[in-house]
Scaffold this motif. Sequence first.
Motif, PDB file in Angstrom:
ATOM      1  N   THR A   1       0.849  -1.193   0.000  1.00  0.00           N
ATOM      2  CA  THR A   1       0.000   0.000   0.000  1.00  0.00           C
ATOM      3  C   THR A   1       0.882   1.238   0.000  1.00  0.00           C
ATOM      4  OG1 THR A   1      -1.665  -1.197   1.275  1.00  0.00           O
ATOM      5  CG2 THR A   1      -1.871   1.200   1.202  1.00  0.00           C
ATOM      6  N   ARG A   2       0.510   2.178  -0.846  1.00  0.00           N
ATOM      7  CA  ARG A   2       1.244   3.445  -0.909  1.00  0.00           C
ATOM      8  C   ARG A   2       0.384   4.559  -0.328  1.00  0.00           C
ATOM      9  NH1 ARG A   2       2.149   3.411  -7.126  1.00  0.00           N
ATOM     10  NH2 ARG A   2       0.317   2.085  -6.907  1.00  0.00           N
ATOM     11  N   VAL A   3       0.960   5.279   0.600  1.00  0.00           N
ATOM     12  CA  VAL A   3       0.264   6.374   1.273  1.00  0.00           C
ATOM     13  C   VAL A   3       1.071   7.646   1.080  1.00  0.00           C
ATOM     14  CG1 VAL A   3      -0.555   7.284   3.482  1.00  0.00           C
ATOM     15  CG2 VAL A   3      -0.750   4.833   2.990  1.00  0.00           C
ATOM     16  N   ARG A   4       0.377   8.669   0.638  1.00  0.00           N
ATOM     17  CA  ARG A   4       1.036   9.974   0.487  1.00  0.00           C
ATOM     18  C   ARG A   4       0.165  11.034   1.153  1.00  0.00           C
ATOM     19  NH1 ARG A   4       4.833  12.872  -2.158  1.00  0.00           N
ATOM     20  NH2 ARG A   4       4.313  15.002  -2.799  1.00  0.00           N
ATOM     21  N   VAL A   5       0.800  11.785   2.053  1.00  0.00           N
ATOM     22  CA  VAL A   5       0.147  12.893   2.743  1.00  0.00           C
ATOM     23  C   VAL A   5       0.906  14.157   2.373  1.00  0.00           C
ATOM     24  CG1 VAL A   5      -0.576  13.846   4.955  1.00  0.00           C
ATOM     25  CG2 VAL A   5      -0.503  11.364   4.648  1.00  0.00           C
ATOM     26  N   GLU A   6       0.209  15.105   1.783  1.00  0.00           N
ATOM     27  CA  GLU A   6       0.887  16.309   1.277  1.00  0.00           C
ATOM     28  C   GLU A   6       0.135  17.559   1.723  1.00  0.00           C
ATOM     29  OE1 GLU A   6       2.605  18.069  -2.973  1.00  0.00           O
ATOM     30  OE2 GLU A   6       1.027  16.544  -2.958  1.00  0.00           O
ATOM     31  N   VAL A   7       0.887  18.526   2.199  1.00  0.00           N
ATOM     32  CA  VAL A   7       0.324  19.815   2.596  1.00  0.00           C
ATOM     33  C   VAL A   7       0.993  20.896   1.748  1.00  0.00           C
ATOM     34  CG1 VAL A   7      -0.009  21.473   4.464  1.00  0.00           C
ATOM     35  CG2 VAL A   7      -0.086  19.010   4.946  1.00  0.00           C
ATOM     36  N   VAL A   8       0.198  21.612   0.980  1.00  0.00           N
ATOM     37  CA  VAL A   8       0.700  22.680   0.119  1.00  0.00           C
ATOM     38  C   VAL A   8      -0.195  23.902   0.315  1.00  0.00           C
ATOM     39  CG1 VAL A   8       1.189  23.421  -2.233  1.00  0.00           C
ATOM     40  CG2 VAL A   8       1.579  21.034  -1.576  1.00  0.00           C
ATOM     41  N   ASP A   9       0.399  24.993   0.789  1.00  0.00           N
ATOM     42  CA  ASP A   9      -0.339  26.243   1.014  1.00  0.00           C
ATOM     43  C   ASP A   9      -1.585  26.031   1.872  1.00  0.00           C
ATOM     44  OD1 ASP A   9       1.515  27.607  -0.540  1.00  0.00           O
ATOM     45  OD2 ASP A   9       0.382  27.281  -2.387  1.00  0.00           O
ATOM     46  N   GLY A  10      -1.467  25.192   2.870  1.00  0.00           N
ATOM     47  CA  GLY A  10      -2.577  24.950   3.779  1.00  0.00           C
ATOM     48  C   GLY A  10      -3.580  23.931   3.292  1.00  0.00           C
ATOM     49  N   ALA A  11      -3.467  23.482   2.048  1.00  0.00           N
ATOM     50  CA  ALA A  11      -4.383  22.472   1.507  1.00  0.00           C
ATOM     51  C   ALA A  11      -3.802  21.082   1.746  1.00  0.00           C
ATOM     52  CB  ALA A  11      -4.613  22.703   0.027  1.00  0.00           C
ATOM     53  N   LEU A  12      -4.667  20.148   2.105  1.00  0.00           N
ATOM     54  CA  LEU A  12      -4.247  18.792   2.432  1.00  0.00           C
ATOM     55  C   LEU A  12      -4.691  17.825   1.339  1.00  0.00           C
ATOM     56  CD1 LEU A  12      -3.178  16.593   4.420  1.00  0.00           C
ATOM     57  CD2 LEU A  12      -5.482  16.563   5.423  1.00  0.00           C
ATOM     58  N   THR A  13      -3.771  16.966   0.929  1.00  0.00           N
ATOM     59  CA  THR A  13      -4.076  15.913  -0.041  1.00  0.00           C
ATOM     60  C   THR A  13      -3.685  14.569   0.559  1.00  0.00           C
ATOM     61  OG1 THR A  13      -3.697  17.405  -1.914  1.00  0.00           O
ATOM     62  CG2 THR A  13      -3.674  15.034  -2.364  1.00  0.00           C
ATOM     63  N   LEU A  14      -4.614  13.642   0.589  1.00  0.00           N
ATOM     64  CA  LEU A  14      -4.375  12.280   1.061  1.00  0.00           C
ATOM     65  C   LEU A  14      -4.558  11.330  -0.113  1.00  0.00           C
ATOM     66  CD1 LEU A  14      -6.361  12.300   4.436  1.00  0.00           C
ATOM     67  CD2 LEU A  14      -3.900  12.239   4.185  1.00  0.00           C
ATOM     68  N   ASP A  15      -3.578  10.461  -0.317  1.00  0.00           N
ATOM     69  CA  ASP A  15      -3.635   9.529  -1.438  1.00  0.00           C
ATOM     70  C   ASP A  15      -3.240   8.133  -0.933  1.00  0.00           C
ATOM     71  OD1 ASP A  15      -3.771   9.684  -4.648  1.00  0.00           O
ATOM     72  OD2 ASP A  15      -2.330   8.149  -4.044  1.00  0.00           O
ATOM     73  N   VAL A  16      -4.168   7.186  -1.044  1.00  0.00           N
ATOM     74  CA  VAL A  16      -3.922   5.805  -0.618  1.00  0.00           C
ATOM     75  C   VAL A  16      -4.200   4.894  -1.805  1.00  0.00           C
ATOM     76  CG1 VAL A  16      -4.539   3.988   1.013  1.00  0.00           C
ATOM     77  CG2 VAL A  16      -4.591   6.379   1.751  1.00  0.00           C
ATOM     78  N   ARG A  17      -3.186   4.093  -2.205  1.00  0.00           N
ATOM     79  CA  ARG A  17      -3.318   3.211  -3.362  1.00  0.00           C
ATOM     80  C   ARG A  17      -2.898   1.796  -2.971  1.00  0.00           C
ATOM     81  NH1 ARG A  17      -3.330   6.311  -8.286  1.00  0.00           N
ATOM     82  NH2 ARG A  17      -3.085   8.542  -7.816  1.00  0.00           N
ATOM     83  N   ASN A  18      -3.630   0.830  -3.489  1.00  0.00           N
ATOM     84  CA  ASN A  18      -3.283  -0.572  -3.251  1.00  0.00           C
ATOM     85  C   ASN A  18      -3.806  -1.431  -4.399  1.00  0.00           C
ATOM     86  OD1 ASN A  18      -6.022   0.017  -1.732  1.00  0.00           O
ATOM     87  ND2 ASN A  18      -6.020  -2.174  -2.230  1.00  0.00           N
ATOM     88  N   PRO A  19      -3.087  -2.493  -4.728  1.00  0.00           N
ATOM     89  CA  PRO A  19      -3.585  -3.412  -5.753  1.00  0.00           C
ATOM     90  C   PRO A  19      -4.711  -4.274  -5.200  1.00  0.00           C
ATOM     91  CG  PRO A  19      -1.540  -4.231  -4.852  1.00  0.00           C
ATOM     92  CD  PRO A  19      -1.759  -2.883  -4.233  1.00  0.00           C
ATOM     93  N   LEU A  20      -5.590  -4.703  -6.082  1.00  0.00           N
ATOM     94  CA  LEU A  20      -6.689  -5.578  -5.702  1.00  0.00           C
ATOM     95  C   LEU A  20      -6.459  -6.955  -6.316  1.00  0.00           C
ATOM     96  CD1 LEU A  20      -9.776  -3.223  -6.111  1.00  0.00           C
ATOM     97  CD2 LEU A  20      -8.792  -4.076  -3.996  1.00  0.00           C
ATOM     98  N   PRO A  21      -6.208  -7.956  -5.499  1.00  0.00           N
ATOM     99  CA  PRO A  21      -5.995  -9.295  -6.060  1.00  0.00           C
ATOM    100  C   PRO A  21      -7.230  -9.827  -6.762  1.00  0.00           C
ATOM    101  CG  PRO A  21      -6.108  -9.371  -3.663  1.00  0.00           C
ATOM    102  CD  PRO A  21      -6.067  -7.934  -4.054  1.00  0.00           C
ATOM    103  N   ASP A  22      -8.397  -9.415  -6.349  1.00  0.00           N
ATOM    104  CA  ASP A  22      -9.641  -9.841  -6.986  1.00  0.00           C
ATOM    105  C   ASP A  22     -10.484  -8.610  -7.231  1.00  0.00           C
ATOM    106  OD1 ASP A  22     -11.956 -10.909  -7.855  1.00  0.00           O
ATOM    107  OD2 ASP A  22     -12.287 -12.237  -6.134  1.00  0.00           O
ATOM    108  N   ALA A  23     -10.757  -8.327  -8.502  1.00  0.00           N
ATOM    109  CA  ALA A  23     -11.484  -7.105  -8.841  1.00  0.00           C
ATOM    110  C   ALA A  23     -12.879  -7.082  -8.234  1.00  0.00           C
ATOM    111  CB  ALA A  23     -11.588  -6.960 -10.374  1.00  0.00           C
ATOM    112  N   ARG A  24     -13.431  -8.250  -7.972  1.00  0.00           N
ATOM    113  CA  ARG A  24     -14.773  -8.291  -7.410  1.00  0.00           C
ATOM    114  C   ARG A  24     -14.797  -7.837  -5.950  1.00  0.00           C
ATOM    115  NH1 ARG A  24     -16.216 -14.381  -8.635  1.00  0.00           N
ATOM    116  NH2 ARG A  24     -14.058 -14.503  -7.890  1.00  0.00           N
ATOM    117  N   SER A  25     -13.634  -7.790  -5.323  1.00  0.00           N
ATOM    118  CA  SER A  25     -13.600  -7.376  -3.914  1.00  0.00           C
ATOM    119  C   SER A  25     -13.401  -5.886  -3.743  1.00  0.00           C
ATOM    120  CB  SER A  25     -12.469  -8.121  -3.183  1.00  0.00           C
ATOM    121  OG  SER A  25     -11.209  -7.744  -3.725  1.00  0.00           O
ATOM    122  N   ALA A  26     -13.547  -5.146  -4.833  1.00  0.00           N
ATOM    123  CA  ALA A  26     -13.394  -3.691  -4.740  1.00  0.00           C
ATOM    124  C   ALA A  26     -14.392  -3.126  -3.746  1.00  0.00           C
ATOM    125  CB  ALA A  26     -13.619  -3.057  -6.113  1.00  0.00           C
ATOM    126  N   PRO A  27     -13.940  -2.255  -2.864  1.00  0.00           N
ATOM    127  CA  PRO A  27     -14.798  -1.783  -1.782  1.00  0.00           C
ATOM    128  C   PRO A  27     -15.720  -0.650  -2.175  1.00  0.00           C
ATOM    129  CG  PRO A  27     -12.617  -0.871  -1.511  1.00  0.00           C
ATOM    130  CD  PRO A  27     -12.551  -1.749  -2.733  1.00  0.00           C
TER     131      PRO A  27
END
Length: 384
Positions: free
Chosen positions: A319-345
Amino acid sequence: MVRLLRPLCRGTTYTRLLHLWVPMLVVSVWMFIDERSMWVPAAVLVPVGLVPAVRTGEGVQARLLLTPGIDDSSFSVAPSAHWRDRLRTAVWLQVRMLLGALTTGVCVWLPVLAVELVRHALGHRVDLPFLRDAAPHWAYALLAPLPLLALYGAVVGLGAVATAAARALLGPSAAERLSALEERTEQLLERTRIARELHDSIGHALTVAVVQAGAARAANSAEFTDRALTAIEETGRAALEDLERVLGVLRESERPASSRPTLADADRLLESARASGAKVDAEVAGPLETLPGHVSREGYRILQEALTNVLRHAGAVPTRVRVEVVDGALTLDVRNPLPDARSAPGRDGGLRGIRERAALLGGRAHTGPDDAGDWTVRVELPPG
């Protein structure tokens, strides 16, 4: 017949009667001072009604005596905030005085009339004008119940009129109704926030515990089992702290909102995910400490829910997690592969909670697969 007499068995009938009698106490006292100027008590009530606190007293009396046992919000118990409310209170005092005088009159003279009719039927001399010159006759005794029935109807009717007048004149103003609506909205929002807090915190702890227990059983390693139990213990302890804090809010505790975890505490989320077997690659860019408290707290919950969804639906995956703060704005990015596409949440309620949190802060959230086939949760929150 029974239905007509039912008000006699209701305590409301008698408390309303007491409410109408109270103003006459002032009049009774004034009669000993100057019975020739009975208009003085009514005149004095005009400036009295302009006192803001008087409206509170009248509202409390109305709730206790006109609608006893009912939490009736039709009567305001707040002081007069505007001149319109003061004038309404002054008018109500005059109406109450008038209804009180009518009630006292019927309560005195109608029973007297019934007694005099019986006395006249028995041959006694009476002083009533319309009976003074009439010859005694037993038939007058048959008329004696009529004044009592009229008394019953007058007491019930005047009580109902007083209640309706009080609702009209002592009812909440437009500003008070708006304030009550805002307070109710705040309560509903607080309940919704507490529900999200419990879902995120307890759901995350249970997910970590389930994943850890399953991984420990599959690994069949004493060392891995020890690490798993440690992770379950730490996650459970953190969940108990969150639960205690939320229950404190429900008990109307004075605990400040700052006691809630923020993004500065995100390491414990990442470590619990790593302890569950997930390979979490985290990157933090920008000064997290500059974020406003409410943005940082909601950001923590969003990250917690995103990691919980990874463990729940994808398992121990990189899992890749990126937390970024630029000029007071917050960006959260969480990415992970899905071994089974049917299990997408995509159907999970947790994603809805993420979108709701982002929307409440004026931000936006994107959830779904990206071009590389990874499941992505990306949340952008504007400066607070």
